[in-house]
Design a protein around this motif. Structure first.
Motif, PDB file in Angstrom:
ATOM      1  N   CYS A 223     -58.567   7.390 -10.306  1.00  0.00           N
ATOM      2  CA  CYS A 223     -59.267   7.091  -9.055  1.00  0.00           C
ATOM      3  C   CYS A 223     -58.342   7.429  -7.878  1.00  0.00           C
ATOM      4  O   CYS A 223     -57.149   7.137  -7.933  1.00  0.00           O
ATOM      5  CB  CYS A 223     -59.638   5.608  -9.017  1.00  0.00           C
ATOM      6  SG  CYS A 223     -60.338   5.095  -7.437  1.00  0.00           S
ATOM      7  N   GLY A 225     -58.923   6.188  -4.840  1.00  0.00           N
ATOM      8  CA  GLY A 225     -59.280   5.231  -3.786  1.00  0.00           C
ATOM      9  C   GLY A 225     -58.116   4.429  -3.220  1.00  0.00           C
ATOM     10  O   GLY A 225     -58.175   3.966  -2.089  1.00  0.00           O
ATOM     11  N   CYS A 226     -57.075   4.206  -4.026  1.00  0.00           N
ATOM     12  CA  CYS A 226     -55.900   3.504  -3.496  1.00  0.00           C
ATOM     13  C   CYS A 226     -54.710   3.789  -4.388  1.00  0.00           C
ATOM     14  O   CYS A 226     -54.812   4.501  -5.389  1.00  0.00           O
ATOM     15  CB  CYS A 226     -56.153   1.996  -3.345  1.00  0.00           C
ATOM     16  SG  CYS A 226     -55.975   1.023  -4.843  1.00  0.00           S
ATOM     17  N   ASN A 228     -53.243   2.095  -6.537  1.00  0.00           N
ATOM     18  CA  ASN A 228     -53.172   1.490  -7.876  1.00  0.00           C
ATOM     19  C   ASN A 228     -53.338   2.552  -8.960  1.00  0.00           C
ATOM     20  O   ASN A 228     -52.747   2.466 -10.021  1.00  0.00           O
ATOM     21  CB  ASN A 228     -54.246   0.404  -8.038  1.00  0.00           C
ATOM     22  CG  ASN A 228     -53.842  -0.593  -9.093  1.00  0.00           C
ATOM     23  OD1 ASN A 228     -52.728  -1.100  -9.088  1.00  0.00           O
ATOM     24  ND2 ASN A 228     -54.722  -0.840 -10.055  1.00  0.00           N
ATOM     25  N   GLY A 229     -54.192   3.556  -8.702  1.00  0.00           N
ATOM     26  CA  GLY A 229     -54.369   4.659  -9.651  1.00  0.00           C
ATOM     27  C   GLY A 229     -55.065   4.242 -10.932  1.00  0.00           C
ATOM     28  O   GLY A 229     -54.587   4.514 -12.042  1.00  0.00           O
ATOM     29  N   CYS A 230     -56.225   3.599 -10.813  1.00  0.00           N
ATOM     30  CA  CYS A 230     -56.958   3.156 -12.010  1.00  0.00           C
ATOM     31  C   CYS A 230     -57.460   4.359 -12.806  1.00  0.00           C
ATOM     32  O   CYS A 230     -57.886   5.369 -12.229  1.00  0.00           O
ATOM     33  CB  CYS A 230     -58.152   2.304 -11.608  1.00  0.00           C
ATOM     34  SG  CYS A 230     -57.659   0.794 -10.762  1.00  0.00           S
ATOM     35  N   MET A 257     -62.297  -1.816 -12.745  1.00  0.00           N
ATOM     36  CA  MET A 257     -61.987  -1.114 -11.493  1.00  0.00           C
ATOM     37  C   MET A 257     -62.718  -1.832 -10.361  1.00  0.00           C
ATOM     38  O   MET A 257     -63.618  -2.648 -10.613  1.00  0.00           O
ATOM     39  CB  MET A 257     -62.386   0.364 -11.547  1.00  0.00           C
ATOM     40  CG  MET A 257     -63.879   0.631 -11.488  1.00  0.00           C
ATOM     41  SD  MET A 257     -64.288   2.394 -11.601  1.00  0.00           S
ATOM     42  CE  MET A 257     -63.760   2.965  -9.984  1.00  0.00           C
ATOM     43  N   CYS A 258     -62.349  -1.521  -9.108  1.00  0.00           N
ATOM     44  CA  CYS A 258     -63.007  -2.217  -7.994  1.00  0.00           C
ATOM     45  C   CYS A 258     -64.225  -1.424  -7.508  1.00  0.00           C
ATOM     46  O   CYS A 258     -64.387  -0.249  -7.816  1.00  0.00           O
ATOM     47  CB  CYS A 258     -62.012  -2.441  -6.859  1.00  0.00           C
ATOM     48  SG  CYS A 258     -61.637  -0.955  -5.928  1.00  0.00           S
ATOM     49  N   GLY A 261     -63.591   1.707  -5.315  1.00  0.00           N
ATOM     50  CA  GLY A 261     -63.269   2.922  -6.062  1.00  0.00           C
ATOM     51  C   GLY A 261     -64.506   3.634  -6.612  1.00  0.00           C
ATOM     52  O   GLY A 261     -64.463   4.830  -6.908  1.00  0.00           O
ATOM     53  N   LEU A 358     -56.534  -5.664  -8.577  1.00  0.00           N
ATOM     54  CA  LEU A 358     -56.205  -4.240  -8.692  1.00  0.00           C
ATOM     55  C   LEU A 358     -55.986  -3.570  -7.336  1.00  0.00           C
ATOM     56  O   LEU A 358     -55.074  -2.767  -7.177  1.00  0.00           O
ATOM     57  CB  LEU A 358     -57.340  -3.485  -9.410  1.00  0.00           C
ATOM     58  CG  LEU A 358     -57.696  -3.904 -10.841  1.00  0.00           C
ATOM     59  CD1 LEU A 358     -58.946  -3.152 -11.306  1.00  0.00           C
ATOM     60  CD2 LEU A 358     -56.547  -3.615 -11.798  1.00  0.00           C
ATOM     61  N   ASN A 359     -56.876  -3.878  -6.399  1.00  0.00           N
ATOM     62  CA  ASN A 359     -56.955  -3.089  -5.173  1.00  0.00           C
ATOM     63  C   ASN A 359     -55.733  -3.248  -4.255  1.00  0.00           C
ATOM     64  O   ASN A 359     -55.276  -4.356  -4.010  1.00  0.00           O
ATOM     65  CB  ASN A 359     -58.223  -3.498  -4.422  1.00  0.00           C
ATOM     66  CG  ASN A 359     -58.567  -2.521  -3.343  1.00  0.00           C
ATOM     67  OD1 ASN A 359     -58.009  -2.584  -2.254  1.00  0.00           O
ATOM     68  ND2 ASN A 359     -59.458  -1.599  -3.627  1.00  0.00           N
TER      69      ASN A 359
HETATM   70  S1  SF4 Z   1     -58.124  -0.523  -7.303  1.00  0.00           S
HETATM   71 FE1  SF4 Z   1     -60.091   0.402  -6.824  1.00  0.00          FE
HETATM   72  S2  SF4 Z   1     -59.719   1.956  -5.255  1.00  0.00           S
HETATM   73 FE2  SF4 Z   1     -57.738   1.386  -6.192  1.00  0.00          FE
HETATM   74  S3  SF4 Z   1     -57.418   2.921  -7.785  1.00  0.00           S
HETATM   75 FE3  SF4 Z   1     -58.406   1.124  -8.743  1.00  0.00          FE
HETATM   76  S4  SF4 Z   1     -60.614   1.556  -8.656  1.00  0.00           S
HETATM   77 FE4  SF4 Z   1     -59.603   2.984  -7.241  1.00  0.00          FE
END
Ligand code: SF4
Ligand code: SF4
Ligand code: FES
Length: 524
Positions: A223, A225-226, A228-230, A257-258, A261, A358-359
């Motif tokens: 991902c 989105g941030c 964290n790299g999910c 995941m959030c 994302g 996570l975020n």
């Molecule tokens: S926390 Fe959310 S935005 Fe961040 S990498 Fe994981 S899924 Fe993506």
């Protein structure tokens, strides 16, 4: 370690291991609905039946721990019969509206019915009707008629998101999932309930009715989105990209995941994308449209002919791959001889924020990768210096590798106003930039590939390197930052290779449709 035998296979397991866990770990097949490796054990669906030698009745595998010498099977006629009639109970009040259900094609009820059911229903009574199409939150719709009361969603909101919006209300065959009075299922992890619902009771408002799942291919990637790299799977076909789901990664995101994302796929689709390169000479002038590669060559020519090499600067955001940073920094440093390379930090005040699950506040997937490359090249130009040079009119050409996810760059407008103080602005972007619809300086906009269209490496907040895999080309003409860097460095043969070569792809089709996948709609 304890010794046991499951379906004739001898295993050694740690004390405390359940039969379900041992079967999962040894790759053995078993039917289940309520068990989930990321949640507590509920033991309510009664589908994971096994026969244990010496025990006259079948037992549930998810809540039975293995003891020394235990002999277990789940293939005997007694087990199969128990699963079959357990399934009949689950389907007594189920509406069987598979033709209009989003879960069709990846539904636990369909799968288990085809494997264990295949009975003729023996219920004469009318089905108990429950509520359909309930709006329970900003992202999720509940169809409680389809619910089999496995309680996974309730356990998720109490154990993982800890938001406790959901519960089971009423008794007996009137039992229903619902939100607590006055509440909405409204948290940044709500769509995980849709993923773990084994049937089509919880569906995503965003994905509902958009595609049949058997028309979709998927690619495992990271991902963006941030920081964290999910680990995620992105689902797509020729018509575009449609959804993002989490992939289990013990080191990063576990099973989840959030919701933020889930939206990253939107910036990949054509309606958001910059499709052609365009040159706008001055405010109000008509833009000239051209191929991205040609536009990049014009920029390269300008830079090589310019007598003011000191007036060239590069701005990088944390949204590109490690390999792209390596090439673009090398190209500017070695070929153009500039150290004026700046890191654009979008939200410094919330950079270190973490929501506890996570975020992360750093909304870039590869800030660490960018910092590593800058450090390796001895570059530590300060942002204040860039602002001063721009304000003093000292920058001739400013090249900006703009963010793909513009939604997390709220200060875009003010930054573009600042960058437009350069005599020429080269704006490399995968997405359209509405703030540049009427540029105030000579501006070249060049379409870039999105993270879904290239392979490479992201380094997450904890320093973990993870591979990003290419799904497909959405804007085939778009350049990677590497291709742009090679053009700037004058290495055109290499560019041709990068542009034309089929990059590594990690695409795969759902197993169940591998042999039947013939639809033109779903073709790449
Ligand atoms: S926390 Fe959310 S935005 Fe961040 S990498 Fe994981 S899924 Fe993506
Ligand atoms: S809505 Fe889905 S996850 Fe929740 S209890 Fe019903 S079947 Fe299980
Ligand atoms: S999975 Fe064991 S009872 Fe549901």
């Amino acid at each position: 370690m304890l010794k046991c035998t499951i379906n004739g296979k001898e295993l050694q397991v740690k004390p405390g291991t359940t039969i379900m866990e041992a079967m999962q770990a040894s790759g053995q097949h078993i039917a289940y609905y309520c068990w989930h490796p990321g949640l507590s054990v509920a033991g309510v669906c009664r589908l994971c039946m096994v026969e244990i030698k010496g025990n006259p009745r079948v037992q549930i595998a998810c809540n039975t721990q293995i003891t020394e010498g235990m002999e277990v099977n789940n293939t005997s006629p007694m087990v199969k019969d128990a699963v079959k009639w357990g399934l009949d109970f689950h389907l007594i009040n189920h509406p069987l509206d598979c033709p209009i259900c989003d879960q069709a094609g990846e539904c636990g009820l369909q799968d288990q019915y085809m494997e264990y059911g295949k009975y003729t229903p023996e219920m004469a009574e009318a089905k108990v009707k429950k509520h359909k199409v309930q709006d329970i939150g900003p992202r999720v719709v509940l169809d409680s008629e389809r619910c089999i009361l496995c309680s996974r969603c309730v356990r998720f909101t109490s154990e993982v998101s800890k938001t406790n919006e959901l519960g089971i209300f009423n008794r007996g065959d009137r039992s229903e999932i619902a939100v607590a009075p006055g509440k909405k299922l409204d948290n940044n992890y709500s769509l995980n309930t849709v993923d773990i619902c084994p049937v089509g009771a919880l569906t995503s408002k965003d994905f509902r009715f958009k595609q049949r799942v058997w028309f979709l291919k998927d690619v495992d990637t990271v991902c963006n989105g941030c920081s964290n790299g999910c680990s995620v799977k992105i689902y797509f076909n020729k018509e575009g990209v449609f959804r993002v789901k989490p992939v289990f990664n013990e080191k990063v995101n576990g099973h989840w995941m959030c919701d933020e994302g889930r939206d990253v796929y939107k910036f990949i689709n054509r309606e958001w994308r910059l499709l052609d390169a365009q040159i706008s000479k001055a405010s109000g002038s008509t833009a000239e449209f051209l191929l991205p590669e040609v536009a990049a060559q014009k920029v390269a020519q300008d830079l090589s002919q310019s007598s003011n090499k000191a007036g060239v600067a590069l701005v990088l955001t944390g949204q590109y791959t490690l390999e792209e940073y390596e090439s673009v920094v090398a190209s500017f440093k070695n070929n153009l001889g500039t150290n004026k390379i700046y890191h654009w930090v979008n939200n410094p005040e919330s950079f270190d924020h973490f929501d506890g699950l996570l975020n992360r506040g750093d909304k870039n997937p590869n800030t660490k990768g960018l910092l590593r490359v800058l450090e390796k090249n001895g570059i530590n130009a300060s942002w204040d210096q860039l602002e001063k040079s721009l304000n003093a009119g000292e920058i001739e050409t400013l090249v900006v590798a703009a963010p793909e996810n513009q939604a997390v760059y709220p200060e875009l407008q003010t930054k573009i106003a600042l960058f437009s103080k350069a005599k020429k602005l080269v704006w490399l972007s995968s997405t359209k930039t509405k703030q540049l619809s009427n540029p105030t300086t000579h501006t070249v906009q060049i379409p870039m590939k999105s993270f879904f269209e290239k392979s490479g490496t992201f380094i997450n907040h904890a320093g973990l390197e993870q591979k990003v895999h290419r799904g497909m080309d959405v804007v085939p003409k778009a350049l990677s930052l590497t291709a742009f860097a090679e053009i700037i460095a004058g290495l055109n043969e290499k560019v041709n290779r990068i542009v034309n070569e089929g990059a590594e792809t990690g695409v795969h089709m759902p197993k169940r449709v591998q042999n039947e996948y013939t639809s033109i709609r779903g073709e790449l």
